[in-house]
Design an enzyme around this catalytic site. Structure first.
Site, short mmCIF file in Angstrom:
data_model
loop_
_atom_site.label_atom_id
_atom_site.label_comp_id
_atom_site.label_asym_id
_atom_site.label_seq_id
_atom_site.Cartn_x
_atom_site.Cartn_y
_atom_site.Cartn_z
N HIS A 100 79.72 15.33 109.25
CA HIS A 100 80.70 16.22 108.59
C HIS A 100 80.53 17.62 109.22
O HIS A 100 79.41 17.99 109.61
CB HIS A 100 80.41 16.43 107.11
CG HIS A 100 80.33 15.22 106.24
ND1 HIS A 100 79.22 14.43 106.16
CD2 HIS A 100 81.21 14.71 105.36
CE1 HIS A 100 79.43 13.46 105.27
NE2 HIS A 100 80.64 13.61 104.77
N ASP A 103 77.60 19.44 107.83
CA ASP A 103 76.24 19.02 108.22
C ASP A 103 75.72 19.83 109.39
O ASP A 103 74.51 20.00 109.54
CB ASP A 103 76.23 17.55 108.68
CG ASP A 103 76.83 16.61 107.67
OD1 ASP A 103 76.76 16.91 106.48
OD2 ASP A 103 77.36 15.56 108.09
N GLU A 231 87.74 6.02 103.06
CA GLU A 231 86.53 5.34 102.56
C GLU A 231 86.64 5.16 101.05
O GLU A 231 86.48 6.13 100.29
CB GLU A 231 85.29 6.16 102.93
CG GLU A 231 84.00 5.44 102.57
CD GLU A 231 82.77 6.15 103.11
OE1 GLU A 231 82.80 6.66 104.25
OE2 GLU A 231 81.76 6.21 102.37
N GLU A 267 82.07 0.90 102.44
CA GLU A 267 80.62 1.10 102.24
C GLU A 267 80.11 0.08 101.24
O GLU A 267 80.69 -0.12 100.18
CB GLU A 267 80.38 2.54 101.76
CG GLU A 267 78.92 2.80 101.45
CD GLU A 267 78.60 4.28 101.31
OE1 GLU A 267 79.16 5.09 102.08
OE2 GLU A 267 77.78 4.60 100.44
N HIS A 270 79.52 1.41 97.70
CA HIS A 270 80.76 1.72 96.99
C HIS A 270 81.41 0.42 96.47
O HIS A 270 81.99 0.40 95.39
CB HIS A 270 81.74 2.45 97.90
CG HIS A 270 81.24 3.78 98.40
ND1 HIS A 270 81.97 4.57 99.25
CD2 HIS A 270 80.09 4.45 98.17
CE1 HIS A 270 81.30 5.68 99.52
NE2 HIS A 270 80.15 5.63 98.88
N ASP A 295 80.09 1.35 106.34
CA ASP A 295 78.87 2.09 106.04
C ASP A 295 77.90 1.08 105.44
O ASP A 295 78.13 0.57 104.33
CB ASP A 295 79.14 3.24 105.04
CG ASP A 295 79.67 4.49 105.73
OD1 ASP A 295 79.92 4.44 106.95
OD2 ASP A 295 79.84 5.51 105.04
N ASP A 306 74.95 5.50 93.16
CA ASP A 306 75.19 5.34 94.59
C ASP A 306 73.92 5.81 95.30
O ASP A 306 73.79 6.96 95.69
CB ASP A 306 76.40 6.20 94.98
CG ASP A 306 76.81 5.97 96.42
OD1 ASP A 306 76.45 4.93 96.98
OD2 ASP A 306 77.50 6.84 96.97
N ASP A 308 72.47 4.89 98.12
CA ASP A 308 72.48 5.02 99.59
C ASP A 308 71.16 4.58 100.23
O ASP A 308 70.53 5.35 100.98
CB ASP A 308 72.79 6.48 99.99
CG ASP A 308 74.25 6.84 99.77
OD1 ASP A 308 75.11 5.95 99.91
OD2 ASP A 308 74.54 8.01 99.46
N ASP A 338 74.93 5.09 106.33
CA ASP A 338 75.13 6.25 105.45
C ASP A 338 74.00 6.19 104.41
O ASP A 338 74.24 6.10 103.21
CB ASP A 338 76.52 6.13 104.80
CG ASP A 338 76.89 7.36 103.99
OD1 ASP A 338 76.05 8.26 103.89
OD2 ASP A 338 78.00 7.38 103.45
#
Ligand code: XUL
Ligand code: CO
Length: 432
Positions: A100, A103, A231, A267, A270, A295, A306, A308, A338
């Site tokens: 992003h 980031d 997404e 993802e 998700h 992802d 979530d 991750d 991700d």
């Protein structure tokens, strides 16, 4: 290596018999599978944000990771962070990364300052990309962290926020294009609502549809060839997000005339939040012709958040790749992690080990999936299950009315047959 953050300088090698934690036991990038190298099948990407930006916070606790570039609020620290990031991409021999805007550059005082900083960091990253050969799988704009987006980006009740978000996406799309990005992703973290009491759903749908059309028009204008990917995620951070799941996104795309233009980045975590399996979402996207990229990060099945996490469940991953291969494999998409470390995993080696393990799990899953497909292990029984439809196409082609079909059914006596679920589950387990 450009830094000494990682206490090794040799890329991680494929060595099934290694005693070292940091060796690939299954991921041999050069292994050929159906005419393609494993690296070309999997198209791994490391995400910038979780490994180099997130400081280990959780809802009850502050930073746990002490990285010398934190809080990365100057360009010098942002460059240090980029140096370490590219060191890691090279050590892992990851062919791609994703980022992003937020980031890689400190936020500016206004759109222009943020853009100038992003462009400077894009030049900096471009030099690293040329040096290392690491490519950009996708770029994206962070339209959710800054306070201005608390009530949405494209769906904000304030048109000035819509405009600010439009400017931000334009700048990120420009940079993604310049760096040779193969896709552009949009995750609508704040495109939803906290309460219906203050929300006009029809108005917000119109805003979001217009926004996406503007992005697609701009992509064509600048000659960006990769797809725009939405997404899906059902909630978190908002109570309800409009891009709930693949099927919901498809309805949205149809409504706004974009189903031929926009695909999805799915993802795993998700999918789980939406009450689906990962393979359900991938199979749905295949059926609708909108599969773009994935992802590959799981959620904890108990916590309901979530979380991750890096993938570690071979049968789950195998079924995901089974559907990806069945759809012809990745085109511009790939496998983005991700995923973030757990907040107690403090060491530089933890970052490497997490990715090495994840890449191995994906390789195992892919190899099993490929063999399943090659043997027709699932596709043959599937074809048998629907074989009755051969020679019955008039019913589907709209050549028969309901009455004609009903008349033909007058003397029928359908005989139920087994769905053979346990047998099919046993077959899958033999391949993983
Ligand atoms: C959030 C999420 C994002 C997107 C990119 O849950 O998955 O990191 O992948 O914005
Ligand atoms: Co994601």
């Amino acid at each position: 290596m450009t830094t000494d953050f990682f206490n090794r300088s040799e890329p991680i090698s494929f060595d099934p018999d290694s005693k070292d934690q940091l060796a690939f036991r299954h991921y041999d990038p050069e292994m050929m599978l159906g005419g393609k190298r494993l690296e070309e099948h999997l198209r791994f990407a490391v995400c910038y944000w979780h490994s180099f930006v997130w400081p280990g916070t959780d809802p009850f606790g502050g930073d746990t990771f002490e990285r010398d570039w934190f809080p990365a609020d100057t360009m010098a620290l942002a460059k240090r962070k980029a140096d370490v990031a590219f060191d890691m991409f090279s050590l892992l021999r990851a062919p791609y990364f994703c980022f992003h805007d937020h980031d890689v550059r400190p936020e500016g005082a206004n759109l222009k300052e943020s853009r100038d900083r992003l462009n400077e960091m894009a030049d900096y990253m471009q030099a690293h990309m040329e040096r290392t050969g690491v490519k950009l799988l996708w770029g994206t704009a962070n339209l959710f962290s800054n306070r201005r987006y608390m009530s949405g980006a494209a769906t904000n009740p304030d048109p000035d926020v819509f405009a600010y978000a439009a400017g931000t996406v334009r700048d990120c799309l420009d940079v993604t294009h310049r760096l040779g990005g193969e896709n552009y992703v949009m995750w609508g973290g704040r495109e939803g609502y906290e309460t219906l009491l203050n929300t006009d759903i029809a108005q917000e749908d119109a805003q979001m549809g217009r926004f996406l059309n503007l992005v697609v028009d701009y992509k064509h204008k600048i000659g960006f060839k990769g797809p725009i990917l939405i997404e899906p995620k059902p909630q978190e951070p908002t109570k309800h997000q409009y891009d709930y799941d693949v099927a919901t996104v498809y309805g949205f795309l149809r409504r706004h005339g974009l189903e031929g233009e926009v695909k999805v980045n799915i993802e795993q975590g998700h999918a789980i939040l939406a009450g689906h399996s990962f393979e359900h979402e991938i199979a749905t996207a295949n059926a609708l012709g909108i599969l773009g990229s994935i992802d590959m990060n799981r959620n904890d099945y108990q916590s309901g958040w979530d979380t991750d996490q890096f993938p570690n469940n071979v049968p789950e991953v195998a079924l995901a790749y089974y559907h990806i291969l069945q759809g012809g494999g990745f085109k511009t998409g790939g496998t983005n992690f991700d995923a973030k470390l757990r907040r107690q995993s403090l060491d530089a080696d933890d970052l490497l080990a997490a990715h090495v393990g994840a890449m191995d799990v994906c390789a195992r899953g892919l190899i099993g999936a490929h063999k399943m497909l090659e043997d027709g292990a699932l596709s043959k029984p599937l074809a048998e299950r629907y074989a009755g439809w051969q020679g019955q196409s008039d019913m589907l082609a709209g050549k028969l009315s309901l009455e004609q079909i009903a008349n033909n059914a007058e003397n029928l006596d359908p005989k139920p047959v087994s769905g053979r679920q346990e047998i099919l589950e046993n077959i899958v387990n033999r391949y993983v």
